[in-house]
Design a protein around this motif. Sequence first.
Motif, short mmCIF file in Angstrom:
data_model
loop_
_atom_site.label_atom_id
_atom_site.label_comp_id
_atom_site.label_asym_id
_atom_site.label_seq_id
_atom_site.Cartn_x
_atom_site.Cartn_y
_atom_site.Cartn_z
N LEU A 241 122.66 49.44 -52.19
CA LEU A 241 121.98 48.14 -52.31
C LEU A 241 120.63 48.22 -52.99
O LEU A 241 120.04 47.20 -53.30
N GLU A 242 120.13 49.42 -53.17
CA GLU A 242 118.79 49.59 -53.70
C GLU A 242 117.78 48.77 -52.90
O GLU A 242 117.33 47.71 -53.34
N VAL A 243 117.46 49.25 -51.73
CA VAL A 243 116.52 48.52 -50.87
C VAL A 243 115.11 48.66 -51.44
O VAL A 243 114.84 49.57 -52.23
N SER A 244 114.23 47.74 -51.05
CA SER A 244 112.87 47.84 -51.59
C SER A 244 111.93 48.51 -50.61
O SER A 244 110.88 49.01 -50.98
N GLY A 245 112.31 48.52 -49.35
CA GLY A 245 111.44 49.17 -48.37
C GLY A 245 112.17 49.35 -47.06
O GLY A 245 113.25 48.80 -46.85
N VAL A 246 111.56 50.14 -46.18
CA VAL A 246 112.17 50.45 -44.89
C VAL A 246 111.26 49.94 -43.77
O VAL A 246 110.04 49.99 -43.89
N VAL A 247 111.88 49.39 -42.73
CA VAL A 247 111.14 49.11 -41.50
C VAL A 247 111.65 50.09 -40.45
O VAL A 247 112.85 50.14 -40.18
N LEU A 248 110.75 50.86 -39.91
CA LEU A 248 111.12 51.88 -38.94
C LEU A 248 110.83 51.32 -37.55
O LEU A 248 109.67 51.11 -37.18
N THR A 249 111.90 51.03 -36.79
CA THR A 249 111.69 50.45 -35.46
C THR A 249 111.62 51.53 -34.39
O THR A 249 111.97 52.69 -34.63
N LYS A 250 111.16 51.12 -33.23
CA LYS A 250 111.12 51.97 -32.03
C LYS A 250 110.28 53.22 -32.25
O LYS A 250 110.53 54.26 -31.63
N LEU A 251 109.31 53.12 -33.14
CA LEU A 251 108.41 54.26 -33.36
C LEU A 251 107.58 54.51 -32.10
O LEU A 251 107.11 55.62 -31.87
N ASP A 252 107.43 53.48 -31.28
CA ASP A 252 106.69 53.63 -30.02
C ASP A 252 107.35 54.66 -29.10
O ASP A 252 106.67 55.31 -28.31
#
Length: 297
Positions: A241-252
Amino acid sequence: MAFEGLADRLQNTIQRIKGKGKVTEQDVKEMTREVRLALLEADVNFKVVKDFVKRVKERAVGQEVMESLTPGQQVIKVVKEELTNLMGGDESKIAVAKRPPTVIMMVGLQGAGKTTTTGKLANHLRKKHNRKPMLVAADVYRPAAINQLQTLGKQLDLPVYAKGTDANPVDIANEAIAEAKENHYDYVIIDTAGRLHIDGELMGELQQIKDNVQPDEIFLVVDAMTGQDAVNVAESFDEQLEVSGVVLTKLDGDTRGGAALSIKAVTGKPIKFAGMGEKLDQLEAFHPERMASRILG
Ligand code: GDP
């Protein structure tokens, strides 16, 4: 806490080298060996670790002497700069379409935190950027996902465009964008379907939405706690899909940091945001330098 385990693991090594008035090649060698082991234990991608250690070694041994820092401190500065680069260097921004609305497509596997992050991102855009976002429920396979987004919309007092489970996701997205235009909403955030595993059907559907809607951003949501699995998921989604960015969840809850430290190097795509809890205001812009400071103290 994010990176806590890795930070604890590295603390002695850092203190030892920081205090040194003179740093020999042997000292650098010992330090990088410890850093290498710590990163591997933190589940950082093997090749990423190898390249990282090589760069640190080259720079730490041949570095220029700066009068304001002790040689030990200078070595730590090199490690910090390289950790920052590893996670992406400068912080990233969110696109703004020339003609509103800006369209953001949220993609990811089920359970990664996609729907929650859709709500968090809308909240962020409104609070931090003074924008008017609209949410779109395009996961037509799971009524629960649509309900969840509607509940989030109520909590945030933001509109949610939904058409139940019979409509086609591409139509839903297009109609939502038209409605946003009419009502002067400047961001449209589309919550797409997620599955437990990547499959051709899911990717085909996401590709179709992408081709039709031509989003300004495609954010991939991945769960930091899954370490290298998150990195593999990111690689697959990005290939297709060629993403533009990543959101990293649960980093807490991620004390190791393997995904945070590998994703940019492996995929070339920056981590734009980090989920730091379940609440709707617990989304942070991802600052590589601050993250490196967490690790090195
Ligand atoms: P989806 O299936 O990808 O849409 O995932 P959901 O948005 O339903 O989230 C799955 C679970 O992860 C929920 O219990 C969320 O509250 C939780 N979650 C999402 N993001 C975070 C985060 O940043 N930190 C924590 N601790 N939990 C999160």
